[in-house]
Write a protein that holds these residues in place. Structure first.
Motif, PDB file in Angstrom:
ATOM      1  N   ARG A  66      -6.175  -1.994  -8.068  1.00 35.91           N
ATOM      2  CA  ARG A  66      -7.591  -1.881  -8.425  1.00 35.91           C
ATOM      3  C   ARG A  66      -8.271  -0.662  -7.822  1.00 35.91           C
ATOM      4  O   ARG A  66      -9.412  -0.364  -8.176  1.00 35.91           O
ATOM      5  N   LEU A  67      -7.592   0.037  -6.926  1.00 41.60           N
ATOM      6  CA  LEU A  67      -8.166   1.235  -6.293  1.00 41.60           C
ATOM      7  C   LEU A  67      -7.225   2.415  -6.460  1.00 41.60           C
ATOM      8  O   LEU A  67      -6.002   2.236  -6.473  1.00 41.60           O
ATOM      9  N   PRO A  68      -7.781   3.624  -6.520  1.00 33.79           N
ATOM     10  CA  PRO A  68      -6.906   4.802  -6.493  1.00 33.79           C
ATOM     11  C   PRO A  68      -6.136   4.811  -5.169  1.00 33.79           C
ATOM     12  O   PRO A  68      -6.639   4.339  -4.140  1.00 33.79           O
ATOM     13  N   PRO A  69      -4.901   5.325  -5.177  1.00 34.31           N
ATOM     14  CA  PRO A  69      -4.062   5.256  -3.976  1.00 34.31           C
ATOM     15  C   PRO A  69      -4.719   5.757  -2.689  1.00 34.31           C
ATOM     16  O   PRO A  69      -4.636   5.079  -1.653  1.00 34.31           O
ATOM     17  N   GLU A  70      -5.357   6.914  -2.715  1.00 37.45           N
ATOM     18  CA  GLU A  70      -5.947   7.455  -1.473  1.00 37.45           C
ATOM     19  C   GLU A  70      -7.090   6.577  -0.966  1.00 37.45           C
ATOM     20  O   GLU A  70      -7.242   6.370   0.239  1.00 37.45           O
ATOM     21  N   GLU A  71      -7.894   6.043  -1.876  1.00 39.14           N
ATOM     22  CA  GLU A  71      -8.982   5.132  -1.487  1.00 39.14           C
ATOM     23  C   GLU A  71      -8.400   3.850  -0.912  1.00 39.14           C
ATOM     24  O   GLU A  71      -8.888   3.319   0.083  1.00 39.14           O
ATOM     25  N   LEU A  72      -7.350   3.341  -1.546  1.00 37.04           N
ATOM     26  CA  LEU A  72      -6.678   2.138  -1.054  1.00 37.04           C
ATOM     27  C   LEU A  72      -6.189   2.346   0.368  1.00 37.04           C
ATOM     28  O   LEU A  72      -6.385   1.488   1.234  1.00 37.04           O
ATOM     29  N   ASN A  73      -5.578   3.479   0.633  1.00 32.94           N
ATOM     30  CA  ASN A  73      -5.077   3.766   1.976  1.00 32.94           C
ATOM     31  C   ASN A  73      -6.234   3.850   2.973  1.00 32.94           C
ATOM     32  O   ASN A  73      -6.111   3.398   4.108  1.00 32.94           O
ATOM     33  N   ARG A  74      -7.363   4.381   2.532  1.00 34.40           N
ATOM     34  CA  ARG A  74      -8.523   4.525   3.416  1.00 34.40           C
ATOM     35  C   ARG A  74      -9.158   3.173   3.763  1.00 34.40           C
ATOM     36  O   ARG A  74      -9.530   2.929   4.900  1.00 34.40           O
ATOM     37  N   VAL A  75      -9.292   2.283   2.791  1.00 38.24           N
ATOM     38  CA  VAL A  75      -9.985   1.003   3.014  1.00 38.24           C
ATOM     39  C   VAL A  75      -9.023  -0.182   3.132  1.00 38.24           C
ATOM     40  O   VAL A  75      -9.454  -1.318   3.314  1.00 38.24           O
ATOM     41  N   GLY A  76      -7.735   0.089   3.027  1.00 40.96           N
ATOM     42  CA  GLY A  76      -6.738  -0.978   2.987  1.00 40.96           C
ATOM     43  C   GLY A  76      -6.737  -1.917   4.174  1.00 40.96           C
ATOM     44  O   GLY A  76      -6.516  -3.113   4.010  1.00 40.96           O
ATOM     45  N   PHE A  77      -6.977  -1.397   5.381  1.00 37.11           N
ATOM     46  CA  PHE A  77      -6.969  -2.303   6.534  1.00 37.11           C
ATOM     47  C   PHE A  77      -8.157  -3.256   6.480  1.00 37.11           C
ATOM     48  O   PHE A  77      -8.040  -4.437   6.794  1.00 37.11           O
ATOM     49  N   ARG A  78      -9.314  -2.780   6.012  1.00 35.96           N
ATOM     50  CA  ARG A  78     -10.480  -3.668   5.855  1.00 35.96           C
ATOM     51  C   ARG A  78     -10.216  -4.738   4.790  1.00 35.96           C
ATOM     52  O   ARG A  78     -10.658  -5.876   4.936  1.00 35.96           O
ATOM     53  N   LEU A  79      -9.498  -4.371   3.734  1.00 39.47           N
ATOM     54  CA  LEU A  79      -9.133  -5.366   2.726  1.00 39.47           C
ATOM     55  C   LEU A  79      -8.238  -6.432   3.342  1.00 39.47           C
ATOM     56  O   LEU A  79      -8.421  -7.629   3.102  1.00 39.47           O
ATOM     57  N   VAL A  87       0.844  -1.201   0.000  1.00 31.87           N
ATOM     58  CA  VAL A  87       0.000   0.000   0.000  1.00 31.87           C
ATOM     59  C   VAL A  87       0.878   1.251   0.000  1.00 31.87           C
ATOM     60  O   VAL A  87       0.625   2.198  -0.758  1.00 31.87           O
ATOM     61  N   ALA A  88       1.910   1.274   0.831  1.00 35.79           N
ATOM     62  CA  ALA A  88       2.799   2.438   0.890  1.00 35.79           C
ATOM     63  C   ALA A  88       3.485   2.670  -0.458  1.00 35.79           C
ATOM     64  O   ALA A  88       3.619   3.820  -0.902  1.00 35.79           O
ATOM     65  N   GLU A  89       3.899   1.601  -1.116  1.00 33.79           N
ATOM     66  CA  GLU A  89       4.500   1.758  -2.440  1.00 33.79           C
ATOM     67  C   GLU A  89       3.487   2.317  -3.437  1.00 33.79           C
ATOM     68  O   GLU A  89       3.819   3.156  -4.262  1.00 33.79           O
ATOM     69  N   ARG A  90       2.237   1.873  -3.335  1.00 29.96           N
ATOM     70  CA  ARG A  90       1.169   2.389  -4.213  1.00 29.96           C
ATOM     71  C   ARG A  90       0.929   3.870  -3.947  1.00 29.96           C
ATOM     72  O   ARG A  90       0.532   4.616  -4.842  1.00 29.96           O
ATOM     73  N   LEU A  91       1.202   4.314  -2.731  1.00 33.50           N
ATOM     74  CA  LEU A  91       1.079   5.732  -2.385  1.00 33.50           C
ATOM     75  C   LEU A  91       2.278   6.541  -2.876  1.00 33.50           C
ATOM     76  O   LEU A  91       2.295   7.764  -2.726  1.00 33.50           O
ATOM     77  N   GLY A  92       3.276   5.858  -3.417  1.00 29.81           N
ATOM     78  CA  GLY A  92       4.417   6.548  -3.993  1.00 29.81           C
ATOM     79  C   GLY A  92       5.695   6.514  -3.178  1.00 29.81           C
ATOM     80  O   GLY A  92       6.690   7.122  -3.560  1.00 29.81           O
ATOM     81  N   TYR A  93       5.700   5.808  -2.076  1.00 29.55           N
ATOM     82  CA  TYR A  93       6.905   5.730  -1.261  1.00 29.55           C
ATOM     83  C   TYR A  93       7.892   4.721  -1.854  1.00 29.55           C
ATOM     84  O   TYR A  93       7.491   3.692  -2.405  1.00 29.55           O
ATOM     85  N   ALA A  94       9.163   5.007  -1.704  1.00 27.51           N
ATOM     86  CA  ALA A  94      10.224   4.094  -2.134  1.00 27.51           C
ATOM     87  C   ALA A  94      10.155   2.813  -1.312  1.00 27.51           C
ATOM     88  O   ALA A  94       9.616   2.796  -0.199  1.00 27.51           O
ATOM     89  N   GLU A  95      10.736   1.743  -1.835  1.00 27.69           N
ATOM     90  CA  GLU A  95      10.651   0.431  -1.189  1.00 27.69           C
ATOM     91  C   GLU A  95      11.151   0.447   0.260  1.00 27.69           C
ATOM     92  O   GLU A  95      10.490  -0.093   1.153  1.00 27.69           O
ATOM     93  N   ASP A  96      12.304   1.063   0.527  1.00 28.40           N
ATOM     94  CA  ASP A  96      12.825   1.086   1.894  1.00 28.40           C
ATOM     95  C   ASP A  96      11.897   1.853   2.831  1.00 28.40           C
ATOM     96  O   ASP A  96      11.663   1.430   3.969  1.00 28.40           O
ATOM     97  N   THR A  97      11.370   2.970   2.363  1.00 24.40           N
ATOM     98  CA  THR A  97      10.426   3.743   3.174  1.00 24.40           C
ATOM     99  C   THR A  97       9.176   2.912   3.426  1.00 24.40           C
ATOM    100  O   THR A  97       8.688   2.843   4.552  1.00 24.40           O
TER     101      THR A  97
END
Length: 167
Positions: free
Chosen positions: A123-136, A19-29
């Motif tokens: 399958r989800l836009p990054p911000e939506e993924l971050n919002r619902v990611g824990f439920r997924l 999820v963090a990578e989908r939000l644009g963070y580098a792999e180590d971050t």
């Protein structure tokens, strides 16, 4: 259709990194942030189960801290060598131990599980993924016994459940 016997903690760690990578963070971050998310989730569950005591945290550092929101949790961050990393008590948490932990937990199945998680994340836009990611994550995580008997127990993680978590 692959089933892997694994504890929930590395599953959440890998999912949070994806999820963090989908939000644009580098792999180590992403790995560093993911470890903090999984750690806070484990601490909260341990307190709910009565396996750990609630401790009040007194923040003696009055300087404002920078944080990142990931899967519903605020993660304090710090820069080290130009990289943004999760910070525990102001100390940056390196990604290398997290990478080893995830590799050890998934073994030969790591690439397959990561790929399934990446398909779901895409399958989800990054911000939506971050919002619902824990439920997924809750929809595909391994089943373990309720209560203290499930603490640290391994369950089956099925890649098809990951891919179909949004279905």
């Amino acid at each position: 259709m692959t089933a892997i016997r694994v504890n929930r903690a590395p599953v959440l760690t890998l999912w949070a990194a994806v999820v963090a990578e989908r939000l644009g963070y580098a792999e180590d971050t992403a790995l560093s942030l993911a470890s903090a998310v999984a750690g806070t989730a484990a601490q909260a569950k341990a307190r709910r189960l009565g396996l750990a005591e609630q401790h009040e945290h007194v923040d003696r550092d009055i300087a404002p801290r920078r944080s990142v929101r990931l899967l519903g949790r605020e993660v304090a961050v710090a820069e080290e060598g130009g990289a943004l990393l999760a910070a525990h008590d102001g100390t940056p948490a390196p990604a290398a131990p997290v990478r080893c932990y995830v590799e050890r937990a998934f073994g030969a199945h790591l690439d397959e599980v990561r790929a399934a998680m990446q398909v779901l994340a895409a399958r989800l836009p990054p911000e939506e993924l971050n919002r619902v990611g824990f439920r997924l994550y809750e929809a595909f995580r391994p089943e373990v016994p309720d209560g203290a008997t499930g603490w640290g127990a391994k369950g089956e993680l099925r890649t098809e459940r990951i891919r179909s978590a949004l279905a």
